[in-house]
Design a protein around this motif. Structure first.
Motif, PDB file in Angstrom:
ATOM      1  N   GLU A 259      63.832  39.182  43.854  1.00 15.08           N
ATOM      2  CA  GLU A 259      64.061  37.811  43.400  1.00 15.08           C
ATOM      3  C   GLU A 259      64.362  37.776  41.904  1.00 15.08           C
ATOM      4  O   GLU A 259      65.212  37.000  41.450  1.00 15.08           O
ATOM      5  N   ILE A 260      63.665  38.588  41.129  1.00 13.42           N
ATOM      6  CA  ILE A 260      63.927  38.654  39.692  1.00 13.42           C
ATOM      7  C   ILE A 260      65.370  39.094  39.441  1.00 13.42           C
ATOM      8  O   ILE A 260      66.079  38.529  38.594  1.00 13.42           O
ATOM      9  N   ALA A 261      65.806  40.091  40.199  1.00  8.56           N
ATOM     10  CA  ALA A 261      67.174  40.580  40.033  1.00  8.56           C
ATOM     11  C   ALA A 261      68.202  39.541  40.479  1.00  8.56           C
ATOM     12  O   ALA A 261      69.277  39.418  39.878  1.00  8.56           O
ATOM     13  N   ALA A 262      67.846  38.756  41.515  1.00 12.43           N
ATOM     14  CA  ALA A 262      68.792  37.787  42.071  1.00 12.43           C
ATOM     15  C   ALA A 262      68.862  36.494  41.266  1.00 12.43           C
ATOM     16  O   ALA A 262      69.868  35.789  41.300  1.00 12.43           O
ATOM     17  N   ALA A 263      67.774  36.150  40.569  1.00 11.75           N
ATOM     18  CA  ALA A 263      67.727  34.895  39.812  1.00 11.75           C
ATOM     19  C   ALA A 263      67.258  35.163  38.390  1.00 11.75           C
ATOM     20  O   ALA A 263      66.194  34.694  37.973  1.00 11.75           O
ATOM     21  N   PRO A 264      68.026  35.918  37.600  1.00 13.79           N
ATOM     22  CA  PRO A 264      67.579  36.289  36.252  1.00 13.79           C
ATOM     23  C   PRO A 264      67.376  35.092  35.333  1.00 13.79           C
ATOM     24  O   PRO A 264      66.657  35.195  34.336  1.00 13.79           O
ATOM     25  N   GLU A 265      67.990  33.954  35.658  1.00 16.08           N
ATOM     26  CA  GLU A 265      67.821  32.769  34.814  1.00 16.08           C
ATOM     27  C   GLU A 265      66.381  32.276  34.805  1.00 16.08           C
ATOM     28  O   GLU A 265      65.967  31.568  33.878  1.00 16.08           O
ATOM     29  N   ASN A 266      65.581  32.614  35.807  1.00 16.74           N
ATOM     30  CA  ASN A 266      64.181  32.204  35.848  1.00 16.74           C
ATOM     31  C   ASN A 266      63.265  33.167  35.089  1.00 16.74           C
ATOM     32  O   ASN A 266      62.072  32.904  34.951  1.00 16.74           O
ATOM     33  N   PHE A 267      63.819  34.274  34.612  1.00 11.54           N
ATOM     34  CA  PHE A 267      63.001  35.312  33.997  1.00 11.54           C
ATOM     35  C   PHE A 267      63.633  35.724  32.656  1.00 11.54           C
ATOM     36  O   PHE A 267      64.318  34.947  32.030  1.00 11.54           O
ATOM     37  N   SER A 268      63.361  36.912  32.191  1.00 11.48           N
ATOM     38  CA  SER A 268      63.913  37.387  30.925  1.00 11.48           C
ATOM     39  C   SER A 268      63.720  38.898  30.852  1.00 11.48           C
ATOM     40  O   SER A 268      63.107  39.512  31.740  1.00 11.48           O
ATOM     41  N   GLU A 269      64.208  39.499  29.753  1.00 11.49           N
ATOM     42  CA  GLU A 269      64.026  40.934  29.560  1.00 11.49           C
ATOM     43  C   GLU A 269      62.546  41.313  29.519  1.00 11.49           C
ATOM     44  O   GLU A 269      62.181  42.450  29.847  1.00 11.49           O
ATOM     45  N   ASP A 270      61.696  40.367  29.138  1.00  8.59           N
ATOM     46  CA  ASP A 270      60.257  40.657  29.097  1.00  8.59           C
ATOM     47  C   ASP A 270      59.704  40.974  30.481  1.00  8.59           C
ATOM     48  O   ASP A 270      58.618  41.533  30.609  1.00  8.59           O
ATOM     49  N   TYR A 271      60.424  40.579  31.533  1.00 13.01           N
ATOM     50  CA  TYR A 271      60.005  40.863  32.898  1.00 13.01           C
ATOM     51  C   TYR A 271      60.582  42.168  33.429  1.00 13.01           C
ATOM     52  O   TYR A 271      60.111  42.676  34.453  1.00 13.01           O
ATOM     53  N   THR A 272      61.594  42.709  32.797  1.00 13.85           N
ATOM     54  CA  THR A 272      62.306  43.855  33.367  1.00 13.85           C
ATOM     55  C   THR A 272      62.278  45.110  32.500  1.00 13.85           C
ATOM     56  O   THR A 272      62.594  46.196  32.998  1.00 13.85           O
ATOM     57  N   ARG A 273      61.905  45.003  31.244  1.00 13.40           N
ATOM     58  CA  ARG A 273      62.043  46.149  30.340  1.00 13.40           C
ATOM     59  C   ARG A 273      61.095  47.290  30.670  1.00 13.40           C
ATOM     60  O   ARG A 273      61.329  48.431  30.258  1.00 13.40           O
ATOM     61  N   TRP A 274      60.005  47.018  31.408  1.00 18.07           N
ATOM     62  CA  TRP A 274      59.037  48.066  31.745  1.00 18.07           C
ATOM     63  C   TRP A 274      59.184  48.550  33.185  1.00 18.07           C
ATOM     64  O   TRP A 274      58.291  49.191  33.727  1.00 18.07           O
ATOM     65  N   GLY A 275      60.297  48.248  33.810  1.00 17.85           N
ATOM     66  CA  GLY A 275      60.519  48.674  35.184  1.00 17.85           C
ATOM     67  C   GLY A 275      60.007  47.652  36.187  1.00 17.85           C
ATOM     68  O   GLY A 275      59.617  46.542  35.829  1.00 17.85           O
ATOM     69  N   PRO A 276      59.992  47.995  37.471  1.00 21.86           N
ATOM     70  CA  PRO A 276      59.559  47.054  38.510  1.00 21.86           C
ATOM     71  C   PRO A 276      58.121  46.579  38.259  1.00 21.86           C
ATOM     72  O   PRO A 276      57.268  47.353  37.806  1.00 21.86           O
ATOM     73  N   LEU A 277      57.861  45.304  38.550  1.00 22.58           N
ATOM     74  CA  LEU A 277      56.515  44.765  38.378  1.00 22.58           C
ATOM     75  C   LEU A 277      55.543  45.486  39.303  1.00 22.58           C
ATOM     76  O   LEU A 277      55.854  45.789  40.462  1.00 22.58           O
ATOM     77  N   ARG A 278      54.345  45.744  38.773  1.00 23.72           N
ATOM     78  CA  ARG A 278      53.275  46.351  39.570  1.00 23.72           C
ATOM     79  C   ARG A 278      52.047  45.457  39.470  1.00 23.72           C
ATOM     80  O   ARG A 278      51.740  44.917  38.417  1.00 23.72           O
ATOM     81  N   TRP A 279      51.352  45.341  40.594  1.00 25.44           N
ATOM     82  CA  TRP A 279      50.221  44.433  40.693  1.00 25.44           C
ATOM     83  C   TRP A 279      48.935  45.194  40.990  1.00 25.44           C
ATOM     84  O   TRP A 279      48.956  46.310  41.502  1.00 25.44           O
ATOM     85  N   THR A 280      47.807  44.535  40.707  1.00 24.66           N
ATOM     86  CA  THR A 280      46.497  45.061  41.074  1.00 24.66           C
ATOM     87  C   THR A 280      46.135  44.520  42.449  1.00 24.66           C
ATOM     88  O   THR A 280      45.884  43.327  42.600  1.00 24.66           O
TER      89      THR A 280
END
Length: 324
Positions: free
Chosen positions: A258-279
């Protein structure tokens, strides 16, 4: 005996294929708030999702749908299940729709997800003008209906405006502290103090990019970082104003897509460290092969009563004031 867990925000896939049984990875008897929509979703989309999740939960049999605080504290192995909206967009500009969602179990709602909308500014906006007139009316309606006003994903000014307008405790359902890790999704000390002044609670999340530990080999580091943020919040505003909103996504691949498909909702701060990882719940609750958060907090000197407050008591106290 394990502490009662109040999980203020987690996410199933926002798709018809979502499997409600995934929530059973949490501890029996927990309270779970599950997202049913954010900025891209229409009113029809979000209503369809919450109704689907309700049907699936009832059919599963391991969940109790929440209408009042009594449904949370009823006891037994069933998990108390409520819902949240991560944007006011699914209201379709009609504040009466808050009552429709409330009737279906939505118990928290935030005005703006990352970017400005009709209610206010998001945390990724470069110009921060705070809540709009519509947004201020929204907070008043949330108070009237009995839904948490949530500052997560909102801009700093919008969060402060929520605290100013609300007559009930506000929350940050899943937000960490910018003083420990500078990310636009994390909140300032001023935001935290303003939230606490309303009687509210800040739910610390376990998302790698918001903790500064997003590596695939940093599972234990994410738990330790969650403890860092809880300790910082307890020192800043008091132990009674911090809790848990892990933001765990049961379909991380889908959300990264979804981040890749709708980049307008996010920013480089969401992608610069690679795919999001959760606890995941297994790590959070100590069922995995890393020390759980309760053990880490105990090792750091948090007493039994303080840990019980963090895991559930604080959000429960705030909900007793806010919910109708």
């Amino acid at each position: 005996m394990p502490h009662f867990l109040w999980e203020q925000h987690c996410c199933l896939p926002l798709l018809p294929s979502a499997d409600i049984a995934e929530l059973a990875r949490y501890r029996p008897g927990s309270y779970l708030s599950v997202n049913v929509g954010y900025a891209p979703h229409s009113t029809a989309d979000a209503l369809g999702l919450v109704r689907q999740f309700r049907r699936a939960a009832l059919a599963d049999g391991r969940f109790r749908l929440v209408r009042s605080i009594e449904d949370v504290v009823a006891g037994g192995p069933a998990m108390a299940l409520a819902f949240d909206l991560e944007d006011s967009g699914p209201l379709g500009g009609d504040l009466d729709t808050v009552r429709v969602f409330h009737e279906l179990g939505v118990r928290s709602l935030l005005p703006s997800y990352n970017r400005a909308n009709a209610a206010g500014c998001g945390c990724l906006d470069t110009e921060d003008t705070g809540l709009t007139g519509f947004g201020r009316d929204l907070i008043r309606v949330l108070n009237e209906v009995g839904v948490f006003a949530d500052g997560s994903h909102c801009s700093r000014r919008t969060g402060l405006d929520i605290a100013e307008v609300t007559g009930e405790p506000m929350i940050y359902s899943h937000s960490n502290f910018a003083a420990l890790w500078e990310h636009p999704r994390n909140i300032t000390d001023d935001q935290a103090r303003a939230c606490a002044a309303t009687g509210g609670v800040i739910g610390i999340n376990g998302v790698g990019i918001f903790l500064g530990h997003n590596g695939s080999d940093e599972r234990a580091a994410r738990i330790e970082a969650m403890a860092d943020h809880l300790a910082y919040g307890a020192e800043l505003v008091g132990i009674e104003h911090v809790g848990i909103g892990s933001d765990f996504s049961f379909d991380g691949d889908q959300f990264n897509a979804e981040i890749a498909a709708a980049p307008e909702n996010f920013s480089e701060d969401y992608t610069r460290w690679g795919p999001l990882r959760w606890t995941p719940p297994e790590d959070l609750l100590g069922a995995g092969d890393v020390p759980g958060l309760d053990a880490v907090l105990a090792r750091r000197g948090f007493g039994e009563a303080d840990r019980a407050a963090v895991f559930g008591g604080n959000f429960l106290r705030a909900a007793r004031r806010v919910w109708r």
